[in-house]
Scaffold this motif. Structure first.
Motif, PDB file in Angstrom:
ATOM      1  N   LEU A  16       0.829  -1.208   0.000  1.00  0.00           N
ATOM      2  CA  LEU A  16       0.000   0.000   0.000  1.00  0.00           C
ATOM      3  C   LEU A  16       0.862   1.255   0.000  1.00  0.00           C
ATOM      4  O   LEU A  16       0.570   2.225  -0.707  1.00  0.00           O
ATOM      5  N   MET A  17       1.935   1.257   0.789  1.00  0.00           N
ATOM      6  CA  MET A  17       2.833   2.413   0.831  1.00  0.00           C
ATOM      7  C   MET A  17       3.503   2.622  -0.524  1.00  0.00           C
ATOM      8  O   MET A  17       3.732   3.757  -0.949  1.00  0.00           O
ATOM      9  N   ALA A  18       3.810   1.525  -1.226  1.00  0.00           N
ATOM     10  CA  ALA A  18       4.492   1.624  -2.513  1.00  0.00           C
ATOM     11  C   ALA A  18       3.624   2.286  -3.573  1.00  0.00           C
ATOM     12  O   ALA A  18       4.129   2.756  -4.596  1.00  0.00           O
ATOM     13  N   ARG A  19       2.318   2.353  -3.346  1.00  0.00           N
ATOM     14  CA  ARG A  19       1.419   2.992  -4.303  1.00  0.00           C
ATOM     15  C   ARG A  19       1.389   4.508  -4.157  1.00  0.00           C
ATOM     16  O   ARG A  19       0.849   5.205  -5.015  1.00  0.00           O
ATOM     17  N   LEU A  20       1.954   5.028  -3.078  1.00  0.00           N
ATOM     18  CA  LEU A  20       1.923   6.470  -2.836  1.00  0.00           C
ATOM     19  C   LEU A  20       2.866   7.185  -3.798  1.00  0.00           C
ATOM     20  O   LEU A  20       3.909   6.645  -4.176  1.00  0.00           O
ATOM     21  N   PRO A  21       2.525   8.425  -4.199  1.00  0.00           N
ATOM     22  CA  PRO A  21       3.401   9.186  -5.108  1.00  0.00           C
ATOM     23  C   PRO A  21       4.789   9.369  -4.505  1.00  0.00           C
ATOM     24  O   PRO A  21       4.927   9.712  -3.336  1.00  0.00           O
ATOM     25  N   GLY A  22       5.813   9.113  -5.302  1.00  0.00           N
ATOM     26  CA  GLY A  22       7.181   9.307  -4.848  1.00  0.00           C
ATOM     27  C   GLY A  22       7.766   8.122  -4.100  1.00  0.00           C
ATOM     28  O   GLY A  22       8.935   8.137  -3.727  1.00  0.00           O
ATOM     29  N   LEU A  23       6.963   7.100  -3.841  1.00  0.00           N
ATOM     30  CA  LEU A  23       7.459   5.920  -3.136  1.00  0.00           C
ATOM     31  C   LEU A  23       7.368   4.701  -4.047  1.00  0.00           C
ATOM     32  O   LEU A  23       6.308   4.419  -4.588  1.00  0.00           O
ATOM     33  N   GLY A  24       8.467   4.013  -4.195  1.00  0.00           N
ATOM     34  CA  GLY A  24       8.468   2.733  -4.882  1.00  0.00           C
ATOM     35  C   GLY A  24       8.588   1.628  -3.850  1.00  0.00           C
ATOM     36  O   GLY A  24       8.551   1.880  -2.644  1.00  0.00           O
ATOM     37  N   PRO A  25       8.758   0.387  -4.287  1.00  0.00           N
ATOM     38  CA  PRO A  25       8.864  -0.735  -3.346  1.00  0.00           C
ATOM     39  C   PRO A  25       9.999  -0.579  -2.333  1.00  0.00           C
ATOM     40  O   PRO A  25       9.828  -0.860  -1.144  1.00  0.00           O
ATOM     41  N   ARG A  26      11.176  -0.123  -2.791  1.00  0.00           N
ATOM     42  CA  ARG A  26      12.307   0.018  -1.861  1.00  0.00           C
ATOM     43  C   ARG A  26      12.055   1.106  -0.838  1.00  0.00           C
ATOM     44  O   ARG A  26      12.290   0.918   0.364  1.00  0.00           O
ATOM     45  N   SER A  27      11.590   2.269  -1.282  1.00  0.00           N
ATOM     46  CA  SER A  27      11.301   3.358  -0.350  1.00  0.00           C
ATOM     47  C   SER A  27      10.195   2.961   0.614  1.00  0.00           C
ATOM     48  O   SER A  27      10.226   3.316   1.793  1.00  0.00           O
ATOM     49  N   ALA A  28       9.206   2.215   0.118  1.00  0.00           N
ATOM     50  CA  ALA A  28       8.115   1.761   0.983  1.00  0.00           C
ATOM     51  C   ALA A  28       8.638   0.816   2.062  1.00  0.00           C
ATOM     52  O   ALA A  28       8.237   0.905   3.228  1.00  0.00           O
ATOM     53  N   ARG A  29       9.536  -0.084   1.678  1.00  0.00           N
ATOM     54  CA  ARG A  29      10.113  -1.000   2.678  1.00  0.00           C
ATOM     55  C   ARG A  29      10.875  -0.229   3.751  1.00  0.00           C
ATOM     56  O   ARG A  29      10.739  -0.506   4.943  1.00  0.00           O
ATOM     57  N   ARG A  30      11.670   0.764   3.329  1.00  0.00           N
ATOM     58  CA  ARG A  30      12.425   1.566   4.300  1.00  0.00           C
ATOM     59  C   ARG A  30      11.487   2.323   5.228  1.00  0.00           C
ATOM     60  O   ARG A  30      11.711   2.403   6.437  1.00  0.00           O
ATOM     61  N   ALA A  31      10.414   2.892   4.664  1.00  0.00           N
ATOM     62  CA  ALA A  31       9.466   3.650   5.480  1.00  0.00           C
ATOM     63  C   ALA A  31       8.772   2.749   6.494  1.00  0.00           C
ATOM     64  O   ALA A  31       8.620   3.110   7.669  1.00  0.00           O
ATOM     65  N   VAL A  32       8.362   1.558   6.056  1.00  0.00           N
ATOM     66  CA  VAL A  32       7.678   0.630   6.959  1.00  0.00           C
ATOM     67  C   VAL A  32       8.620   0.148   8.056  1.00  0.00           C
ATOM     68  O   VAL A  32       8.247   0.073   9.232  1.00  0.00           O
ATOM     69  N   LEU A  33       9.858  -0.172   7.697  1.00  0.00           N
ATOM     70  CA  LEU A  33      10.834  -0.582   8.711  1.00  0.00           C
ATOM     71  C   LEU A  33      11.074   0.531   9.727  1.00  0.00           C
ATOM     72  O   LEU A  33      11.191   0.275  10.937  1.00  0.00           O
ATOM     73  N   HIS A  34      11.151   1.771   9.252  1.00  0.00           N
ATOM     74  CA  HIS A  34      11.318   2.918  10.153  1.00  0.00           C
ATOM     75  C   HIS A  34      10.139   3.011  11.121  1.00  0.00           C
ATOM     76  O   HIS A  34      10.326   3.212  12.331  1.00  0.00           O
ATOM     77  N   LEU A  35       8.929   2.892  10.586  1.00  0.00           N
ATOM     78  CA  LEU A  35       7.736   2.984  11.430  1.00  0.00           C
ATOM     79  C   LEU A  35       7.666   1.837  12.434  1.00  0.00           C
ATOM     80  O   LEU A  35       7.319   2.032  13.602  1.00  0.00           O
ATOM     81  N   LEU A  36       7.997   0.631  11.973  1.00  0.00           N
ATOM     82  CA  LEU A  36       7.946  -0.527  12.877  1.00  0.00           C
ATOM     83  C   LEU A  36       8.965  -0.430  14.001  1.00  0.00           C
ATOM     84  O   LEU A  36       8.720  -0.877  15.123  1.00  0.00           O
ATOM     85  N   ALA A  37      10.118   0.167  13.703  1.00  0.00           N
ATOM     86  CA  ALA A  37      11.141   0.323  14.727  1.00  0.00           C
ATOM     87  C   ALA A  37      10.744   1.363  15.767  1.00  0.00           C
ATOM     88  O   ALA A  37      11.293   1.389  16.861  1.00  0.00           O
ATOM     89  N   ARG A  38       9.787   2.209  15.415  1.00  0.00           N
ATOM     90  CA  ARG A  38       9.338   3.269  16.332  1.00  0.00           C
ATOM     91  C   ARG A  38       7.817   3.237  16.447  1.00  0.00           C
ATOM     92  O   ARG A  38       7.140   4.249  16.249  1.00  0.00           O
ATOM     93  N   ARG A  39       7.308   2.082  16.755  1.00  0.00           N
ATOM     94  CA  ARG A  39       5.856   1.893  16.761  1.00  0.00           C
ATOM     95  C   ARG A  39       5.124   2.856  17.687  1.00  0.00           C
ATOM     96  O   ARG A  39       4.123   3.452  17.312  1.00  0.00           O
ATOM     97  N   ALA A  40       5.633   3.043  18.877  1.00  0.00           N
ATOM     98  CA  ALA A  40       4.912   3.854  19.865  1.00  0.00           C
ATOM     99  C   ALA A  40       4.931   5.339  19.519  1.00  0.00           C
ATOM    100  O   ALA A  40       3.936   6.033  19.692  1.00  0.00           O
ATOM    101  N   VAL A  41       6.079   5.836  19.047  1.00  0.00           N
ATOM    102  CA  VAL A  41       6.213   7.283  18.835  1.00  0.00           C
ATOM    103  C   VAL A  41       5.945   7.706  17.394  1.00  0.00           C
ATOM    104  O   VAL A  41       5.720   8.892  17.137  1.00  0.00           O
ATOM    105  N   ALA A  42       5.956   6.772  16.449  1.00  0.00           N
ATOM    106  CA  ALA A  42       5.765   7.141  15.045  1.00  0.00           C
ATOM    107  C   ALA A  42       4.563   6.439  14.422  1.00  0.00           C
ATOM    108  O   ALA A  42       3.688   7.087  13.855  1.00  0.00           O
ATOM    109  N   MET A  43       4.503   5.129  14.528  1.00  0.00           N
ATOM    110  CA  MET A  43       3.471   4.391  13.822  1.00  0.00           C
ATOM    111  C   MET A  43       2.086   4.568  14.433  1.00  0.00           C
ATOM    112  O   MET A  43       1.107   4.818  13.706  1.00  0.00           O
ATOM    113  N   ALA A  44       1.970   4.466  15.743  1.00  0.00           N
ATOM    114  CA  ALA A  44       0.658   4.587  16.382  1.00  0.00           C
ATOM    115  C   ALA A  44       0.038   5.965  16.169  1.00  0.00           C
ATOM    116  O   ALA A  44      -1.132   6.064  15.778  1.00  0.00           O
ATOM    117  N   PRO A  45       0.784   7.066  16.390  1.00  0.00           N
ATOM    118  CA  PRO A  45       0.192   8.381  16.116  1.00  0.00           C
ATOM    119  C   PRO A  45      -0.175   8.571  14.650  1.00  0.00           C
ATOM    120  O   PRO A  45      -1.190   9.191  14.332  1.00  0.00           O
TER     121      PRO A  45
END
Length: 201
Positions: A16-45
């Motif tokens: 789903l993230m890879a479908r966003l403008p400016g994000l491809g599969p690699r950028s989407a993976r990096r963004a998701v990994l970033h969010l998962l590593a910071r679930r409480a302060v980034a992903m939940a909000p």
């Protein structure tokens, strides 16, 4: 194929993230990994904010801007009732104008431009609503801030003709050399527009 170390829900989020403008599969993976590593302060909000916007976002009933109430903050602000309406193609253009902080009036979002090839006519856009606003709101000037494309200029000419008898001033944005621009880097169309829009020094 599943992502390494990922599960079905994570794979779906990446897709789903890879479908966003400016994000491809690699950028989407990096963004998701970033969010998962910071679930409480980034992903939940982020998830909470997205859910709230998904439930409350709507088009402003007056101008077509995105809002969380019937009227956007610009239309609801009495200080913006200057008698000037800036007509733009889409919400992104409205936001760009607001970022520049050079216009203090109100806006009107057309939702596109006229295009005979795509079957887009005046009634498919916010043109009837614009004409009604001009008649009802005591508008003194309509600024056509449309793109310098064939469709944008066609739409601008159509609006100018429709507003010709409305007793309002119709203007358009100047086109030409941008601030800080060098002629060597500009395309021929921009240089031509700048020359035609020349003014006394």
């Amino acid at each position: 194929m599943a992502e390494a170390g990922g599960g079905t829900a994570i794979d779906e989020l990446i897709a789903l993230m890879a479908r966003l403008p400016g994000l491809g599969p690699r950028s989407a993976r990096r963004a998701v990994l970033h969010l998962l590593a910071r679930r409480a302060v980034a992903m939940a909000p982020l998830a909470a904010a997205m859910a709230e916007v998904a439930a409350s976002a709507r088009d402003c009933v007056v101008c077509g801007n995105l809002a969380t109430a019937d009227r956007c903050t610009i239309c609801a602000d009495p200080r913006r009732a200057t008698g000037e309406i800036c007509v733009v193609e889409g919400v992104a253009d409205l936001w760009a104008m607001e970022r520049a902080m050079v216009f203090g009036g109100r806006y009107h979002v057309l939702g596109g431009t006229l295009s005979a090839l795509d079957g887009v006519g005046p009634d498919d856009l916010g043109i009837p609503r614009l004409l009604a606003r001009v008649a009802d709101e005591g508008v003194g000037e309509v600024i056509l801030a449309l793109g310098a494309t064939v469709e944008g200029q066609t739409t601008a000419h159509y609006l100018a003709e429709r507003l010709a008898g409305a007793g309002v001033r119709v203007s358009t944005l100047a086109q030409g050399v941008p601030v800080g621009g060098e002629l060597d880097y500009l395309d021929d169309g921009t240089i031509g527009a700048a020359l035609r829009a020349r003014r006394p020094l």
